[in-house]
Design a protein around this motif. Structure first.
Motif, PDB file in Angstrom:
ATOM      1  N   TRP A   1       3.321  -4.908   1.010  1.00 51.28           N
ATOM      2  CA  TRP A   1       2.347  -5.079  -0.065  1.00 51.28           C
ATOM      3  C   TRP A   1       1.401  -6.254   0.163  1.00 51.28           C
ATOM      4  O   TRP A   1       0.379  -6.364  -0.521  1.00 51.28           O
ATOM      5  N   ASP A   2       1.715  -7.125   1.109  1.00 49.61           N
ATOM      6  CA  ASP A   2       0.920  -8.348   1.231  1.00 49.61           C
ATOM      7  C   ASP A   2      -0.553  -8.096   1.521  1.00 49.61           C
ATOM      8  O   ASP A   2      -1.410  -8.805   0.956  1.00 49.61           O
TER       9      ASP A   2
ATOM     10  N   THR B   1      -2.459  -5.827   0.402  1.00 50.53           N
ATOM     11  CA  THR B   1      -3.077  -5.512  -0.890  1.00 50.53           C
ATOM     12  C   THR B   1      -3.092  -6.731  -1.797  1.00 50.53           C
ATOM     13  O   THR B   1      -4.098  -7.023  -2.460  1.00 50.53           O
TER      14      THR B   1
ATOM     15  N   SER C   1      -4.595  -0.509  -7.511  1.00 53.64           N
ATOM     16  CA  SER C   1      -3.506   0.126  -6.752  1.00 53.64           C
ATOM     17  C   SER C   1      -2.142  -0.251  -7.310  1.00 53.64           C
ATOM     18  O   SER C   1      -1.188   0.518  -7.209  1.00 53.64           O
ATOM     19  N   LEU C   2      -2.040  -1.440  -7.910  1.00 52.41           N
ATOM     20  CA  LEU C   2      -0.778  -1.833  -8.542  1.00 52.41           C
ATOM     21  C   LEU C   2      -0.521  -1.054  -9.820  1.00 52.41           C
ATOM     22  O   LEU C   2       0.625  -0.755 -10.163  1.00 52.41           O
TER      23      LEU C   2
ATOM     24  N   TYR D   1       3.368 -13.023  -3.385  1.00 52.82           N
ATOM     25  CA  TYR D   1       4.193 -12.081  -4.140  1.00 52.82           C
ATOM     26  C   TYR D   1       4.664 -12.710  -5.450  1.00 52.82           C
ATOM     27  O   TYR D   1       4.590 -12.092  -6.516  1.00 52.82           O
TER      28      TYR D   1
ATOM     29  N   ARG E   1       6.731  -0.705  -8.531  1.00 49.04           N
ATOM     30  CA  ARG E   1       6.167  -0.722  -7.176  1.00 49.04           C
ATOM     31  C   ARG E   1       6.633  -1.932  -6.370  1.00 49.04           C
ATOM     32  O   ARG E   1       6.927  -1.825  -5.184  1.00 49.04           O
ATOM     33  N   LEU E   2       6.704  -3.068  -7.022  1.00 51.80           N
ATOM     34  CA  LEU E   2       7.035  -4.305  -6.324  1.00 51.80           C
ATOM     35  C   LEU E   2       8.534  -4.590  -6.316  1.00 51.80           C
ATOM     36  O   LEU E   2       8.962  -5.574  -5.713  1.00 51.80           O
TER      37      LEU E   2
END
Length: 317
Positions: free
Chosen positions: A28-29, A31, A49-50, A90, A126-127
């Motif tokens: 994810w980084d 993005t 996107s998140l 993050y 997502r995360l």
């Protein structure tokens, strides 16, 4: 730490540690880095996107632009400059996601609150933001004590249920310690809220969580609920753990052992047509030279001496 009955906000998610797998952060980084881009369109695209629809809700709603804008404002206010490392980026994003989720939860009477909550929970899934477990538990508690009920229809409440269940199932199982603690809280309302969340864990994603719960829970009622959920899901990944637990329970908790046996029967029945997947298969492709294969000697003339033959018959006595 358990959530107090008034569900007061806890600031733990403001500086969360990276409890997720490093590969999730790494994936994810790129993005997340764009969230601090000087180009407004690029930053907005990264935020979108998140908060895009997930595979479970599958559709956009009118609250997405509002939520995305609030998230970007939250992030820029908390962390105006790009953090130097992926882990710090993050953490900064998860803190902003948690702040946005908390604000939605604290305003249960606002219009379209069910859509706002569903959208606010998407980045949690997502995360894999396990540090927001307490906020999820607080939302479960609010739902159970009827905070939303006077203002929403049944279909709106179902949307909240689905969003909370999906977020809970997507959290890393090892980060749900607070959920299991609250499940055994001295507060009956809290126990009921967590039990409600437990009943919602009925997707394939929830199997690791339910198996983790079997290891962490000791009272029979909770274990019954966990076993029943595993039976409803019918995922064969649960069978090895259930086999082992049944052997142990047969000596100490016969009712639980019977419940487990029933669940095993259901799971085995649901997967009876998948038995071919567990059959023995060759470890490698057959050799290209057919001369190395075993075959009857009658097919080859003359028969090579290297072929396997049965032993000569024993001489008559």
């Amino acid at each position: 730490m358990q959530i107090e009955p008034d569900c007061a906000a806890n600031s733990a998610f403001l500086n969360p540690g990276p409890s997720v797998l490093p590969q999730v952060i790494a994936a994810w980084d790129p993005t997340l880095r764009e969230l601090w881009s000087a180009d407004v369109a690029t930053a907005h695209r990264a935020a979108a996107s998140l908060y895009a629809p997930t595979t479970t809700d599958g559709e956009s709603n009118d609250r997405e632009p509002e939520t995305i804008l609030c998230f970007q404002q939250e992030l820029n206010q908390r962390t105006p400059r790009t953090p130097p490392t992926p882990a710090e980026r993050y953490r900064a994003v998860v803190a902003a996601v948690g702040g946005q989720l908390h604000r939605v939860r604290e305003a249960p009477t606002q219009p379209f609150v069910e859509d706002l909550l569903a959208v606010a929970l998407r980045p949690v899934s997502r995360l894999g933001a396990g540090t927001l477990t307490q906020e999820i538990c607080a939302a479960l508690y609010d739902y159970h004590r009827g905070v939303w009920s006077p203002h929403l229809t049944r279909s709106q409440r179902l949307k909240i249920e689905a969003a909370l269940a999906n977020a809970l199932a997507c959290l890393p199982p090892d980060d749900l310690e607070e959920f299991w603690e609250n499940l055994h809280s001295g507060n009956a309302l809290m126990r009921g809220a967590m039990r409600l969340g437990l009943e919602w864990l009925t997707s394939d994603h929830a199997v690791p969580h339910l198996l983790c719960g079997l290891d962490r829970s000791t009272d029979s009622d909770t274990r019954f609920a966990l076993v029943d959920n595993l039976a409803r899901i019918g995922d064969p990944r649960a069978l090895p753990r259930l086999y082992a637990l049944r052997r142990t329970a047969a000596l100490t908790d016969w009712p639980l052992a019977r419940r487990i046996s029933a669940a095993i029967g259901v799971i085995e029945h649901l997967n009876r047509d998948q038995a071919h997947r567990s059959l023995l298969r060759p470890a490698q492709a057959p050799p290209q030279d057919p001369g190395t294969l075993l075959r009857p000697t009658a097919e080859i003339d003359p028969a090579p001496a290297t072929l396997l033959r049965s032993a000569d018959p024993a001489p008559p006595s």
